[in-house]
Design a protein around this motif. Structure first.
Motif, PDB file in Angstrom:
ATOM      1  N   THR A  87     -46.259  13.024   5.240  1.00 40.91           N
ATOM      2  CA  THR A  87     -46.491  12.489   3.894  1.00 40.91           C
ATOM      3  C   THR A  87     -47.970  12.633   3.572  1.00 40.91           C
ATOM      4  OG1 THR A  87     -44.686  10.876   4.092  1.00 40.91           O
ATOM      5  CG2 THR A  87     -46.388  10.428   2.446  1.00 40.91           C
ATOM      6  N   ASP A  88     -48.283  13.519   2.623  1.00 40.74           N
ATOM      7  CA  ASP A  88     -49.695  13.746   2.293  1.00 40.74           C
ATOM      8  C   ASP A  88     -50.089  13.159   0.946  1.00 40.74           C
ATOM      9  OD1 ASP A  88     -48.631  15.478   0.401  1.00 40.74           O
ATOM     10  OD2 ASP A  88     -49.577  17.292   1.206  1.00 40.74           O
ATOM     11  N   SER A  89     -49.173  12.388   0.332  1.00 40.17           N
ATOM     12  CA  SER A  89     -49.425  11.848  -1.005  1.00 40.17           C
ATOM     13  C   SER A  89     -48.864  10.438  -1.104  1.00 40.17           C
ATOM     14  CB  SER A  89     -48.771  12.752  -2.060  1.00 40.17           C
ATOM     15  OG  SER A  89     -49.278  14.080  -1.956  1.00 40.17           O
ATOM     16  N   ARG A 148     -50.067  12.468   7.790  1.00 39.74           N
ATOM     17  CA  ARG A 148     -50.216  13.401   6.671  1.00 39.74           C
ATOM     18  C   ARG A 148     -49.512  14.727   6.911  1.00 39.74           C
ATOM     19  NH1 ARG A 148     -55.699  14.057   3.944  1.00 39.74           N
ATOM     20  NH2 ARG A 148     -54.295  14.609   2.240  1.00 39.74           N
ATOM     21  N   ARG A 149     -49.010  14.962   8.124  1.00 41.67           N
ATOM     22  CA  ARG A 149     -48.164  16.129   8.352  1.00 41.67           C
ATOM     23  C   ARG A 149     -46.760  15.895   7.800  1.00 41.67           C
ATOM     24  NH1 ARG A 149     -49.015  16.215  14.713  1.00 41.67           N
ATOM     25  NH2 ARG A 149     -48.611  14.009  14.212  1.00 41.67           N
ATOM     26  N   GLU A 168     -54.178   5.178   6.403  1.00 40.18           N
ATOM     27  CA  GLU A 168     -54.188   6.041   7.594  1.00 40.18           C
ATOM     28  C   GLU A 168     -53.323   5.466   8.705  1.00 40.18           C
ATOM     29  OE1 GLU A 168     -58.317   6.591   8.443  1.00 40.18           O
ATOM     30  OE2 GLU A 168     -58.526   8.274   7.046  1.00 40.18           O
ATOM     31  N   GLY A 201     -52.095  15.180  -2.114  1.00 42.24           N
ATOM     32  CA  GLY A 201     -52.694  16.160  -1.226  1.00 42.24           C
ATOM     33  C   GLY A 201     -54.201  16.026  -1.220  1.00 42.24           C
ATOM     34  N   THR A 202     -54.886  17.056  -1.712  1.00 34.74           N
ATOM     35  CA  THR A 202     -56.354  17.037  -1.758  1.00 34.74           C
ATOM     36  C   THR A 202     -56.903  16.575  -3.102  1.00 34.74           C
ATOM     37  OG1 THR A 202     -56.495  19.345  -2.479  1.00 34.74           O
ATOM     38  CG2 THR A 202     -56.437  18.923  -0.091  1.00 34.74           C
TER      39      THR A 202
END
Length: 400
Positions: free
Chosen positions: A102-104, A99-100, A94, A124-125
């Motif tokens: 790089t979300d992975s 994450r806007r 974090e 992602g999720t």
């Protein structure tokens, strides 16, 4: 309250130094079996030759690595233990990523995050897990529950189809959905502002190579108006970053038609022009020979092959192959152009890699200026005394 493990191992005199230096592995030669009662797989207390507590680890008599250290504290290895470790790993990431943008990324990097044998990648999720060693596989359900509690992902997919399991005495290479739901086909992720199309079911490793992320971004600065050749392109991570850096054209070469299809989808998702002839289903060695024979030269050449050295027994042969391929690839770079080359084998040390590149440049008859010597990104942390974790080498050089 003192919490004792059911078993213990006692080290031979002097062998405690590596444990005190926080190296996470103990080999069988360091154990005084006369003073140890560990015979089966499971958690053990590790003691020095005088019986002093050094830490707690996972004992696996089927592995050359007899004990993998888990903690230096007298604490139970239970769900709370894994929750705390995972939370610490998440907290680091974090601080590293917006994450806007790089979300992975790699969420848990085995020994680097104090969880030997466990790799967790975030898409992602969705989480993709690998239980690479018995020290992680033994606790698989506890770890899966801990991941769900800490991160609440939409799904967890297992990709434990790795050869390291067999070396650790494990049978089978389990793959499948373990929690929640996971898309069956390609999915989109976000990496440094670019979209990437990946498939966690069929792709190499867990579906993507997060360790090269920062090196892909570093390539951008060398690609303005460039003609680029990307060898072993896989799903086009270096390709799309070269285009983002302003490349005029990128030719991507890989033996996998499926990987190139994902690469082309990635390029199109980011609004770049993609021509079918720029995606070559071909062996990289053959492609090098073809371009060399045609007298073609490129402003930038990327060479990111798989690990040729799977073990020490294949190291000499692998270095010869790396040298031959690098020399040939250097020959494809136009004078004043740039060469990015990498090795992901931990058996090829940074020193061996540098020596190999020196020899390759001599054979090619082309001087090199080393501009950057890089490794894996910060989501692949490396304990200072654990050199085995320093597996990725990446050099960007100017070819004269």
């Amino acid at each position: 309250m003192l919490v004792l493990a059911a078993m213990h191992v006692t080290l031979k005199e002097g062998r405690e130094r590596t444990v005190l230096a926080e190296h996470p592995w103990i080999f069988s030669g360091g154990i005084d079996r006369r003073k140890s009662d560990a015979a089966s797989i499971g958690v053990v207390d590790v003691r020095d030759h005088e019986g002093r507590f050094l830490g707690r680890g996972f004992h696996n008599p089927k592995s050359q690595i007899l004990v993998r250290m888990l903690t230096r504290d007298q604490e139970p290895v239970d769900k709370a233990f894994f929750i705390n470790k995972i939370r610490a790993a998440v907290a680091l990431r974090e601080t590293l990523f917006d994450r806007r943008v790089t979300d992975s990324y790699r969420l848990v990097f085995a020994e680097g995050d104090g969880l030997p044998g466990l790799v967790v990648d975030r898409y992602g999720t969705v989480l993709v897990v690998q239980f690479q060693a018995a020290a992680a596989d033994f606790f698989r359900e506890t770890i899966l529950d801990a991941l769900m509690e800490v991160l609440s992902p939409s799904g967890i997919f297992e990709r434990s189809d790795v050869g390291s399991r067999k070396a650790d005495g494990l049978t089978g290479e389990p793959v499948g959905v373990r929690r929640g739901t996971v898309p069956e086909g390609p999915m989109e992720i976000l990496e440094e502002g670019l979209r990437a199309v990946v498939n966690v079911h069929t792709g190499q490793k867990t579906g993507y190579f997060f360790d090269q992320r920062d090196n892909r971004v570093a390539l951008r600065r060398y690609c303005k108006n460039a003609q680029v050749l990307n060898l072993f392109s896989y799903t086009g991570g270096f390709t799309v970053n070269a285009l983002a850096g302003g490349a005029a054209r990128v030719i991507s070469v890989d033996r996998s038609a499926a990987a190139l299809e994902l690469g082309q989808a990635t390029v199109l998702k980011n609004g770049f022009v993609s021509r079918n002839e720029d995606w070559m289903v071909m062996d990289a060695f053959d492609a090098i020979d073809s371009f060399t024979g045609a007298g073609e030269r490129f402003n930038v050449v990327v060479l990111d092959p798989p690990a040729f050295a799977k073990g020490t027994e294949s190291l000499e042969r692998a270095l010869k192959a790396y040298t031959k391929m690098n020399a040939a690839a250097i020959g494809l770079v136009a004078p004043g152009g740039y060469f990015l080359t990498a090795s992901c084998s931990h058996h090829v040390t940074p020193e061996l890699f540098s020596n190999m590149l020196h020899l390759a440049a001599l054979r090619a008859g082309r001087p090199l200026q080393i501009l950057e010597f890089r490794g894996a990104g910060p989501d692949h942390p490396q304990p200072i005394h654990f050199r085995e974790g320093n597996y990725l080498k990446c050099v960007i050089a100017r070819v004269l």
